[in-house]
Design a protein around this motif. Structure first.
Motif, PDB file in Angstrom:
ATOM      1  N   THR A   6       0.840  -1.191   0.000  1.00 27.72           N
ATOM      2  CA  THR A   6       0.000   0.000   0.000  1.00 27.72           C
ATOM      3  C   THR A   6       0.876   1.241   0.000  1.00 27.72           C
ATOM      4  OG1 THR A   6      -1.956   0.992   1.038  1.00 27.72           O
ATOM      5  CG2 THR A   6      -0.246   0.222   2.536  1.00 27.72           C
ATOM      6  N   LEU A   7       0.298   2.357  -0.460  1.00 28.34           N
ATOM      7  CA  LEU A   7       1.049   3.614  -0.441  1.00 28.34           C
ATOM      8  C   LEU A   7       0.664   4.433   0.783  1.00 28.34           C
ATOM      9  CD1 LEU A   7       3.077   5.362  -2.214  1.00 28.34           C
ATOM     10  CD2 LEU A   7       1.081   6.844  -2.490  1.00 28.34           C
ATOM     11  N   SER A   8       1.683   4.878   1.495  1.00 34.87           N
ATOM     12  CA  SER A   8       1.496   5.808   2.611  1.00 34.87           C
ATOM     13  C   SER A   8       2.208   7.102   2.253  1.00 34.87           C
ATOM     14  CB  SER A   8       2.116   5.214   3.878  1.00 34.87           C
ATOM     15  OG  SER A   8       2.203   6.212   4.888  1.00 34.87           O
ATOM     16  N   ILE A   9       1.597   8.221   2.603  1.00 34.33           N
ATOM     17  CA  ILE A   9       2.289   9.513   2.476  1.00 34.33           C
ATOM     18  C   ILE A   9       2.225  10.215   3.824  1.00 34.33           C
ATOM     19  CG2 ILE A   9       2.365  11.787   1.372  1.00 34.33           C
ATOM     20  CD1 ILE A   9       0.965  10.641  -1.041  1.00 34.33           C
ATOM     21  N   ILE A  10       3.385  10.639   4.302  1.00 34.46           N
ATOM     22  CA  ILE A  10       3.414  11.541   5.456  1.00 34.46           C
ATOM     23  C   ILE A  10       3.304  12.942   4.855  1.00 34.46           C
ATOM     24  CG2 ILE A  10       4.683  12.322   7.487  1.00 34.46           C
ATOM     25  CD1 ILE A  10       5.936   9.556   7.667  1.00 34.46           C
ATOM     26  N   LYS A  11       2.185  13.621   5.184  1.00 32.62           N
ATOM     27  CA  LYS A  11       1.839  14.890   4.537  1.00 32.62           C
ATOM     28  C   LYS A  11       2.687  16.049   5.079  1.00 32.62           C
ATOM     29  CE  LYS A  11      -2.970  13.608   3.409  1.00 32.62           C
ATOM     30  NZ  LYS A  11      -4.392  14.075   3.443  1.00 32.62           N
ATOM     31  N   ASN A  86      -3.151  -0.295   7.323  1.00 36.59           N
ATOM     32  CA  ASN A  86      -2.677   1.098   7.284  1.00 36.59           C
ATOM     33  C   ASN A  86      -3.834   2.058   7.542  1.00 36.59           C
ATOM     34  OD1 ASN A  86      -1.014   3.384   6.772  1.00 36.59           O
ATOM     35  ND2 ASN A  86      -1.693   3.393   4.639  1.00 36.59           N
ATOM     36  N   ARG A  87      -4.997   1.811   6.933  1.00 36.85           N
ATOM     37  CA  ARG A  87      -6.161   2.683   7.152  1.00 36.85           C
ATOM     38  C   ARG A  87      -6.570   2.682   8.632  1.00 36.85           C
ATOM     39  NH1 ARG A  87      -7.661   6.247   3.111  1.00 36.85           N
ATOM     40  NH2 ARG A  87      -9.480   6.470   4.456  1.00 36.85           N
ATOM     41  N   GLN A  88      -6.496   1.514   9.262  1.00 32.06           N
ATOM     42  CA  GLN A  88      -6.837   1.454  10.699  1.00 32.06           C
ATOM     43  C   GLN A  88      -5.859   2.269  11.533  1.00 32.06           C
ATOM     44  OE1 GLN A  88      -7.006  -2.687  11.943  1.00 32.06           O
ATOM     45  NE2 GLN A  88      -8.409  -3.123  10.259  1.00 32.06           N
ATOM     46  N   LEU A  89      -4.574   2.137  11.216  1.00 31.13           N
ATOM     47  CA  LEU A  89      -3.555   2.863  11.995  1.00 31.13           C
ATOM     48  C   LEU A  89      -3.681   4.375  11.773  1.00 31.13           C
ATOM     49  CD1 LEU A  89      -0.487   0.512  11.339  1.00 31.13           C
ATOM     50  CD2 LEU A  89      -1.859   0.660  13.436  1.00 31.13           C
ATOM     51  N   ASN A 114      -4.194  16.584   7.805  1.00 28.67           N
ATOM     52  CA  ASN A 114      -4.490  15.381   8.591  1.00 28.67           C
ATOM     53  C   ASN A 114      -3.382  14.331   8.557  1.00 28.67           C
ATOM     54  OD1 ASN A 114      -4.948  14.479   6.044  1.00 28.67           O
ATOM     55  ND2 ASN A 114      -7.067  13.832   6.366  1.00 28.67           N
ATOM     56  N   ALA A 115      -2.155  14.789   8.426  1.00 30.50           N
ATOM     57  CA  ALA A 115      -0.933  14.022   8.728  1.00 30.50           C
ATOM     58  C   ALA A 115      -0.536  12.927   7.739  1.00 30.50           C
ATOM     59  CB  ALA A 115      -0.991  13.441  10.145  1.00 30.50           C
ATOM     60  N   VAL A 116      -1.492  12.131   7.285  1.00 25.71           N
ATOM     61  CA  VAL A 116      -1.123  10.982   6.439  1.00 25.71           C
ATOM     62  C   VAL A 116      -2.156  10.723   5.342  1.00 25.71           C
ATOM     63  CG1 VAL A 116       0.383   9.581   7.931  1.00 25.71           C
ATOM     64  CG2 VAL A 116      -2.102   9.511   8.282  1.00 25.71           C
ATOM     65  N   HIS A 117      -1.663  10.130   4.277  1.00 21.93           N
ATOM     66  CA  HIS A 117      -2.511   9.557   3.223  1.00 21.93           C
ATOM     67  C   HIS A 117      -2.292   8.054   3.219  1.00 21.93           C
ATOM     68  CE1 HIS A 117      -4.290   8.710  -0.710  1.00 21.93           C
ATOM     69  NE2 HIS A 117      -3.256   7.892  -0.863  1.00 21.93           N
ATOM     70  N   GLY A 118      -3.328   7.297   2.908  1.00 18.14           N
ATOM     71  CA  GLY A 118      -3.170   5.850   2.718  1.00 18.14           C
ATOM     72  C   GLY A 118      -4.111   5.370   1.629  1.00 18.14           C
ATOM     73  N   SER A 119      -3.640   4.470   0.781  1.00 17.68           N
ATOM     74  CA  SER A 119      -4.486   3.930  -0.292  1.00 17.68           C
ATOM     75  C   SER A 119      -5.734   3.289   0.315  1.00 17.68           C
ATOM     76  CB  SER A 119      -3.734   2.857  -1.079  1.00 17.68           C
ATOM     77  OG  SER A 119      -2.477   3.327  -1.509  1.00 17.68           O
ATOM     78  N   ASP A 120      -6.858   3.397  -0.434  1.00 12.99           N
ATOM     79  CA  ASP A 120      -8.119   2.886   0.120  1.00 12.99           C
ATOM     80  C   ASP A 120      -8.550   1.548  -0.454  1.00 12.99           C
ATOM     81  OD1 ASP A 120      -8.969   3.583  -2.398  1.00 12.99           O
ATOM     82  OD2 ASP A 120     -10.305   5.186  -1.744  1.00 12.99           O
ATOM     83  N   SER A 121      -7.796   0.992  -1.415  1.00 10.93           N
ATOM     84  CA  SER A 121      -8.103  -0.342  -1.950  1.00 10.93           C
ATOM     85  C   SER A 121      -6.811  -0.887  -2.549  1.00 10.93           C
ATOM     86  CB  SER A 121      -9.172  -0.263  -3.043  1.00 10.93           C
ATOM     87  OG  SER A 121      -8.649   0.430  -4.168  1.00 10.93           O
ATOM     88  N   GLU A 122      -6.806  -2.208  -2.797  1.00  9.21           N
ATOM     89  CA  GLU A 122      -5.602  -2.807  -3.366  1.00  9.21           C
ATOM     90  C   GLU A 122      -5.377  -2.268  -4.792  1.00  9.21           C
ATOM     91  OE1 GLU A 122      -5.543  -7.060  -2.870  1.00  9.21           O
ATOM     92  OE2 GLU A 122      -3.357  -7.052  -2.846  1.00  9.21           O
TER      93      GLU A 122
END
Ligand code: ADP
Ligand code: MG
Length: 142
Positions: A6-11, A86-89, A114-122
């Protein structure tokens, strides 16, 4: 549970607060491994391409302005159930609704910053990972 990426972004807000380490610690302590990282400062146009799915939304312009307001850290996370984990965290989009102990509850100031982005599906994870990373940048830890 299947192994996913998954992709995470620290904004920009969380990078500016110097909490990169705290956020990555949460991923690692919950079984996710970092397999690629890239710090970059997007232009508003690049942010617009990344968030193209939201282009009809009223907050799109502000979102692109915010995401291009400072450096971000994009990373690919790998692990069991990585997309949902990742979405839960991360916690809810609006930090006021984010569960206690989540990244957004602890570090987000507002629904915009809001600090972070995370992908919402595979499927979107695949698209978003390729926005920042090529095959040679991804170093599986399995
Ligand atoms: P998430 O980041 O939780 O997946 P969305 O995909 O719905 O949330 O929205 C993308 C980003 O757009 C959010 O993280 C947030 O920064 C911003 N955003 C979403 N909804 C709003 C809103 N109502 N007002 C302002 N910004 C918003
Ligand atoms: Mg989203």
């Amino acid at each position: 549970m299947a192994i996913q990426r998954t992709l995470s972004i620290i904004k920009p807000d969380a990078v500016a607060k110097n909490v990169i380490g705290d956020i990555i610690r949460r991923f690692e302590e919950n079984g996710l491994s970092v397999i690629a990282t890239r710090m970059t400062h997007l232009s508003a146009k690049q942010a617009g391409r990344f968030y193209a799915v939201h282009k009809e939304r009223p907050f799109y312009k502000d979102l692109c302005g915010f995401m291009s307001s400072g450096p971000i850290l994009a990373m690919t996370l790998e692990g069991s159930n990585a997309v949902n984990l990742n979405r839960q965290l991360m916690g809810a989009t609006n930090p006021k609704e984010a569960e206690e102990g989540t990244i957004r509850a602890d570090h987000a100031n507002s629904i915009d910053a809001n600090a972070v982005h995370g992908s919402d599906s595979e499927e979107n994870a695949g698209i978003e990972i390729s926005f920042f990373f090529g095959d040679l940048d991804l170093n599986s830890r399995l």
